[in-house]
Design a protein around this motif. Structure first.
Motif, short mmCIF file in Angstrom:
data_model
loop_
_atom_site.label_atom_id
_atom_site.label_comp_id
_atom_site.label_asym_id
_atom_site.label_seq_id
_atom_site.Cartn_x
_atom_site.Cartn_y
_atom_site.Cartn_z
N ILE A 131 -1.95 6.33 9.14
CA ILE A 131 -1.51 6.74 7.81
C ILE A 131 -0.35 7.71 8.03
CG2 ILE A 131 -2.16 7.79 5.61
CD1 ILE A 131 -5.10 7.30 6.42
N GLU A 132 0.78 7.41 7.46
CA GLU A 132 1.97 8.24 7.68
C GLU A 132 2.54 8.74 6.36
OE1 GLU A 132 4.74 5.95 9.93
OE2 GLU A 132 3.44 5.78 11.69
N GLY A 133 3.22 9.90 6.45
CA GLY A 133 3.95 10.42 5.30
C GLY A 133 3.10 11.04 4.22
N ILE A 134 1.91 11.55 4.57
CA ILE A 134 1.02 12.07 3.53
C ILE A 134 1.55 13.36 2.91
CG2 ILE A 134 -1.03 10.99 4.50
CD1 ILE A 134 -1.83 13.70 5.65
N GLU A 135 2.49 14.02 3.56
CA GLU A 135 3.04 15.25 2.98
C GLU A 135 4.23 14.97 2.06
OE1 GLU A 135 3.78 17.86 6.23
OE2 GLU A 135 1.65 18.28 6.56
N GLY A 136 4.63 13.72 1.98
CA GLY A 136 5.69 13.32 1.07
C GLY A 136 5.12 12.62 -0.15
N ASN A 137 6.01 11.96 -0.90
CA ASN A 137 5.58 11.29 -2.13
C ASN A 137 5.30 9.80 -1.95
OD1 ASN A 137 5.82 13.67 -3.63
ND2 ASN A 137 8.00 13.30 -4.04
N SER A 138 5.54 9.27 -0.74
CA SER A 138 5.35 7.83 -0.52
C SER A 138 4.66 7.58 0.82
CB SER A 138 6.70 7.09 -0.56
OG SER A 138 7.34 7.26 -1.80
N PRO A 139 3.38 7.95 0.93
CA PRO A 139 2.68 7.69 2.19
C PRO A 139 2.56 6.19 2.46
CG PRO A 139 1.13 8.36 0.47
CD PRO A 139 2.50 8.55 -0.09
N GLU A 140 2.33 5.85 3.72
CA GLU A 140 2.19 4.46 4.13
C GLU A 140 0.92 4.27 4.94
OE1 GLU A 140 5.61 2.15 5.54
OE2 GLU A 140 6.80 3.97 5.27
N ILE A 141 0.25 3.15 4.69
CA ILE A 141 -0.90 2.75 5.48
C ILE A 141 -0.47 1.57 6.34
CG2 ILE A 141 -3.28 1.91 5.45
CD1 ILE A 141 -3.46 2.96 2.54
N HIS A 142 -0.60 1.71 7.64
CA HIS A 142 -0.28 0.63 8.56
C HIS A 142 -1.58 -0.02 9.01
CE1 HIS A 142 4.03 1.74 9.04
NE2 HIS A 142 3.57 2.95 8.74
N PHE A 143 -1.65 -1.36 8.89
CA PHE A 143 -2.88 -2.05 9.27
C PHE A 143 -2.56 -3.39 9.91
CE2 PHE A 143 -2.04 -3.67 5.03
CZ PHE A 143 -2.51 -4.98 5.03
N GLU A 144 -3.55 -3.95 10.58
CA GLU A 144 -3.42 -5.25 11.22
C GLU A 144 -4.49 -6.20 10.69
OE1 GLU A 144 -3.38 -5.15 15.45
OE2 GLU A 144 -1.72 -3.72 15.58
N GLN A 145 -4.10 -7.44 10.48
CA GLN A 145 -5.03 -8.48 10.05
C GLN A 145 -4.63 -9.78 10.73
OE1 GLN A 145 -4.77 -10.19 6.07
NE2 GLN A 145 -6.96 -9.83 5.77
N ASN A 146 -5.59 -10.39 11.40
CA ASN A 146 -5.34 -11.65 12.11
C ASN A 146 -4.17 -11.53 13.09
OD1 ASN A 146 -7.38 -12.95 10.61
ND2 ASN A 146 -5.95 -13.37 8.96
N GLY A 147 -4.08 -10.38 13.75
CA GLY A 147 -3.04 -10.17 14.74
C GLY A 147 -1.67 -9.83 14.18
N GLU A 148 -1.54 -9.79 12.85
CA GLU A 148 -0.26 -9.48 12.23
C GLU A 148 -0.25 -8.05 11.68
OE1 GLU A 148 0.73 -12.31 9.26
OE2 GLU A 148 0.66 -14.04 10.63
N LYS A 149 0.89 -7.40 11.77
CA LYS A 149 1.03 -6.02 11.31
C LYS A 149 1.55 -5.99 9.87
CE LYS A 149 1.80 -4.12 15.91
NZ LYS A 149 2.70 -3.32 16.80
N HIS A 150 0.97 -5.10 9.08
CA HIS A 150 1.37 -4.94 7.68
C HIS A 150 1.41 -3.46 7.35
CE1 HIS A 150 0.34 -9.23 7.22
NE2 HIS A 150 -0.78 -8.94 7.85
N ASN A 151 2.04 -3.11 6.25
CA ASN A 151 1.97 -1.74 5.77
C ASN A 151 1.98 -1.71 4.24
OD1 ASN A 151 4.93 -2.34 5.94
ND2 ASN A 151 5.07 -0.27 5.09
#
Length: 393
Positions: A131-151
């Motif tokens: 989880i990145e950017g939680i101190e800003g206004n647009s945090p991002e969640i990075h995750f993987e599903q079926n070997g593919e990366k998403h956010n």
């Protein structure tokens, strides 16, 4: 693939699912990612006791139909100690409030079905990596599903991913304090195809150790016995478990345990854990990600749902009025109930588990507390109020 939503939710347990449904009711978008498969979370046996507040919320959300049909409403609880039994009548002592026995896996099925019917977006078997950017206004969640990366790009992140999830690990270490108790015993729990042995739950202190008689339905019983922390399932045959339950629950009476096929056995250590700050920037935690209570008081799922009520209200206020005071007070609002539940869970745990030699000073203190239940309406009321869940705190 990059996704965008207003609230990114990590975890499809009762907390995350309840939050997504409440947000949809308020017109707020969300996406849920869950590490496990849908089949797994819908079959995962956990809690089964719903407080009055939880039942009322599910009804208000329109997801209580099956719970009302299949759940078992209980109006009291039996407390045993060395052959003496007291009943705590909930309705009489709390103005009509009670509990409902309805398995967590059934709650999860209902919530998933309702959210999918709304067009809710889920990603199962999707592992949150950071989880990145939680101190800003647009945090991002990075995750993987079926070997593919998403956010997922979002306004807020709701960490409902349990004790081992990444959400609490993402909080700055200096932003909270940890509190924990490791109890010197565990529960050996079973699920059995057997009719419940009692019309209400039974908590029982016995010189051989604690026992609990509970249920999941009219044909499935849920029962527990206290065992040492280093015990193993392999040490117990089915017959030994039933015999031990018979001894501890009968507690000197002619009470009989209904026996049947045991289809699940497990040993669970008893522990309490919590942190004193459940938020940082745009990241908010709920449920087991922030606190764990021993199951003696039946508070785990109910505390998670209580957290979500505050979280959903805070998000609603932000998106409706642009106000942030409920966001800012989220941790403090949740912690009042969490500390109360921690105290009650510890009270029930220390009252009914064997912790010292039978007849010792510690034992006499336990017995004195139990005896007081039999003579004090106020003491019974305290237990009843906490057991069914305080309406406001």
């Amino acid at each position: 693939m990059q996704l965008k939503t207003q609230v990114g939710i990590i975890g499809a347990g009762p907390a995350g699912l309840t939050l997504s449904l409440l947000l949809a009711k308020f017109g707020i978008e969300s996406i849920i990612i869950e590490n496990r498969s849908r089949a797994y979370v819908e079959a995962r046996v956990r809690a089964g006791l719903l407080e009055q507040n939880t039942v009322d919320l599910f009804k208000d959300m329109g997801v209580g139909e099956r719970m009302e049909c299949e759940g078992a409403e209980h109006h009291g609880v039996y407390l045993n100690f060395d052959g003496v039994r007291h009943r705590v009548p909930f309705k009489e002592l709390t103005g009509g409030r009670c509990i409902t026995i309805y398995g967590q896996q059934e709650v999860v099925k209902d919530l998933i079905e309702a959210r999918l019917a709304q067009g809710g977006e889920f990603f199962f078997e999707a592992s949150a990596k950071s989880i990145e950017g939680i101190e800003g206004n647009s945090p991002e969640i990075h995750f993987e599903q079926n070997g593919e990366k998403h956010n997922i790009l979002c306004d807020f992140v709701a960490g409902c991913d349990g004790y081992h999830g990444i959400s609490r690990q993402t909080l700055p270490k200096d932003s909270y304090n940890e509190f924990h108790i490791e109890y010197p015993f565990s529960w050996l729990g079973i699920l059995a195809h057997a009719a419940p042995s009692s019309d209400e739950l039974i908590y029982s202190y016995h010189q051989r150790g604690f026992a609990l008689s509970s249920l999941r339905s009219e044909t499935v019983s849920r029962l527990y016995i206290q065992v040492p922390n280093d015990d193993k399932i392999e040490n117990w045959t089915d017959e030994q478990i039933w015999d031990e339950l018979e001894i501890r629950l009968s507690n000197g009476s002619d009470f009989k345990v209904n026996r049947g096929e045991i289809f699940e056995k497990s040993i669970t250590p008893m522990r309490s854990f919590m942190i004193d700050n459940m938020q940082h920037g745009r990241l908010f935690l709920a449920g087991d990600a922030a606190h764990i209570v021993p199951p003696t008081g039946g508070k785990g799922l109910n505390l998670a749902v209580a957290d979500i009520r505050f979280m959903a209200a805070a998000f609603k206020e932000f998106y409706t009025n642009g106000q942030e005071h409920l966001l800012e007070s989220y941790s403090q609002d949740c912690l009042r109930r969490i500390w109360r539940a921690q105290d009650f869970s510890n009270f029930m745990t220390t009252l009914f588990h064997k912790q010292s030699e039978h007849g010792s000073f510690e034992y006499q203190l336990q017995k004195a507390k139990f005896d007081y239940i039999g003579i004090s309406e106020a003491y019974k009321t305290t237990i009843a109020e906490n057991y069914v869940g305080l309406k406001e705190i």
